[in-house]
Design an enzyme around this catalytic site. Structure first.
Site, PDB file in Angstrom:
ATOM      1  CB  SER A 253      60.488  19.279   9.045  1.00  0.00           C
ATOM      2  OG  SER A 253      59.223  18.848   8.567  1.00  0.00           O
ATOM      3  N   PRO A 254      59.485  22.021  11.379  1.00  0.00           N
ATOM      4  CG  PRO A 254      59.256  24.310  11.723  1.00  0.00           C
ATOM      5  CD  PRO A 254      60.036  23.310  10.924  1.00  0.00           C
ATOM      6  CG  LEU A 255      54.805  24.150  10.568  1.00  0.00           C
ATOM      7  CD1 LEU A 255      54.025  25.069   9.635  1.00  0.00           C
ATOM      8  CD2 LEU A 255      54.333  24.319  12.006  1.00  0.00           C
ATOM      9  CB  ALA A 256      55.083  17.204  10.813  1.00  0.00           C
ATOM     10  N   GLY A 257      56.203  18.837   7.681  1.00  0.00           N
ATOM     11  CA  GLY A 257      55.850  18.881   6.260  1.00  0.00           C
ATOM     12  C   GLY A 257      54.478  19.462   5.996  1.00  0.00           C
ATOM     13  N   GLY A 258      53.947  20.204   6.956  1.00  0.00           N
ATOM     14  CA  GLY A 258      52.629  20.812   6.796  1.00  0.00           C
ATOM     15  C   GLY A 258      51.527  20.070   7.527  1.00  0.00           C
TER      16      GLY A 258
ATOM     17  CG  LEU B 217      52.424  19.043  13.394  1.00  0.00           C
ATOM     18  CD1 LEU B 217      53.720  19.274  14.151  1.00  0.00           C
ATOM     19  CD2 LEU B 217      51.377  18.414  14.300  1.00  0.00           C
TER      20      LEU B 217
ATOM     21  N   GLY C 140      47.254  21.918  10.141  1.00  0.00           N
ATOM     22  CA  GLY C 140      45.792  21.793  10.195  1.00  0.00           C
ATOM     23  C   GLY C 140      45.258  20.954   9.062  1.00  0.00           C
TER      24      GLY C 140
ATOM     25  CE1 TYR D   3      68.690  22.524   1.666  1.00  0.00           C
ATOM     26  CE2 TYR D   3      68.440  24.766   2.448  1.00  0.00           C
ATOM     27  CZ  TYR D   3      68.494  23.428   2.701  1.00  0.00           C
ATOM     28  OH  TYR D   3      68.342  22.967   3.981  1.00  0.00           O
TER      29      TYR D   3
END
Length: 323
Positions: free
Chosen positions: A211-216, A218, A220, A53
């Site tokens: 990536s729980p928000l699918a790269g953003g 999810l 919105g 990283y």
């Protein structure tokens, strides 16, 4: 903050894991320190990083930032369950990548130095190394555990077969083997439900979704598209491809009066095999917003509706997961 055992171990970790990939490339050191301070104050004791990283070959920029944060003292190191990874390329020479015994040893020593710690709580293999036998990998990991430099070993981006092979080889050596798997998992990416999750359940591995928000996606679609990962061309293309589902998703979130990002995290937390989704905030505001997900309880009707909007690879979620 809620805490849970990491897989079959006795180690307690917070239900949210602080991801640090943005520290360095997108988040300045001062702001990174503020995020880590607030995370600890909020009860988040599980921090995840990796030697690659920082986007500068071989420099371990993110680990170094965390190391300087630890160096401030104040019980920071004692309170944190520290996870890092090895496997990625750390230089131009052939042995500066992979999972050879030599590279595992050198990568661990370098991470310890950058992180300014004496041991790593969870040392994860960032990807499988198909050219290296498990006998070599486990021998190297056993030495690190015996030396007190590593406490637990985990995997990342492994297939179900890789987990099974790793564990059976570890069992033959009377070694604990893997205690966790870090996988891509969110409402839009549910492939691991086919083989990885059953393998985790079988062998007692905690699941750490990245990536729980699918790269953003999810977060919105009505939100700004010109900042963060959502601004990336690949993410915007994915959003367009899923627009119909995302519209239905946002209508569902409006109906239950919760923010899409929080519901996406809450959905993961309802899966009993999930230990802690990784949240990777760029800003302090993003971190504070994520904490509300712990308070959201989705009933069976809500979970079934989400299965209709985002069906898994086998259709609705298996009853064995007790969702």
């Amino acid at each position: 903050m809620e805490y849970i055992n990491l897989g079959r171990t006795g180690l307690k970790v917070s239900r949210l894991c602080l991801g640090t990939m943005n520290f360095g490339p997108h988040t300045a050191e001062k702001d990174s320190f503020a995020i880590m301070d607030y995370a600890l104050e909020s009860g988040i004791n599980f921090f995840d990083t990796a030697n690659v990283y920082g986007r500068k070959l071989g420099q371990g920029v993110t680990e170094s930032i965390i190391g300087r944060w630890f160096a401030q003292g104040g019980g920071r190191r004692e309170k944190v369950v520290l996870a890092t990874k090895a496997r990625g390329r750390m230089g131009d020479w052939p042995n500066q990548t992979g999972l050879s015994a030599r590279h595992i040893r050198e990568a661990c020593e370098a991470s310890l130095k950058r992180l300014q710690v004496e041991y790593i709580d969870l040392y994860q293999m960032h990807h499988i190394a198909r050219d290296t036998p498990w006998e070599e990998i486990w021998q190297a990991m056993e030495v690190l555990v015996q030396q007190g430099k590593v406490i637990y070993v985990g995997s990342s981006n492994f297939a179900g077969w890789h987990i099974a092979s790793a564990q059976e080889n570890a069992r033959a050596r009377h070694f604990m083997g893997l205690v966790s798997e870090q996988s891509l998992y969110n409402l839009t990416e549910r492939t691991i439900e086919l083989e990885v999750i059953p393998a985790c359940l079988k062998y007692g591995l905690g699941l750490i979704p990245w990536s729980p928000l699918a790269g953003g996606a999810l977060g919105g679609i009505s939100k700004k598209m010109d900042e963060g990962r959502r601004a990336e061309e690949t993410v915007q293309k994915e959003i367009e491809a899923m627009r119909a589902q995302l519209v239905a998703w946002e209508k569902f979130c409006v109906k239950i009066k919760e923010k899409p990002a929080d519901v996406a995290l809450a959905w993961l937390l309802h899966n009993p095999v999930v230990t802690a989704p990784i949240i990777g905030p760029r800003t302090l505001e993003q971190l504070t917003g994520s904490l509300h997900a712990l308070e959201i309880k989705l009933d069976q009707a809500a979970l079934k509706r989400l299965d209709k909007i985002w069906p898994g690879p086998g259709g609705e979620a298996p009853e064995a997961y007790a969702w």
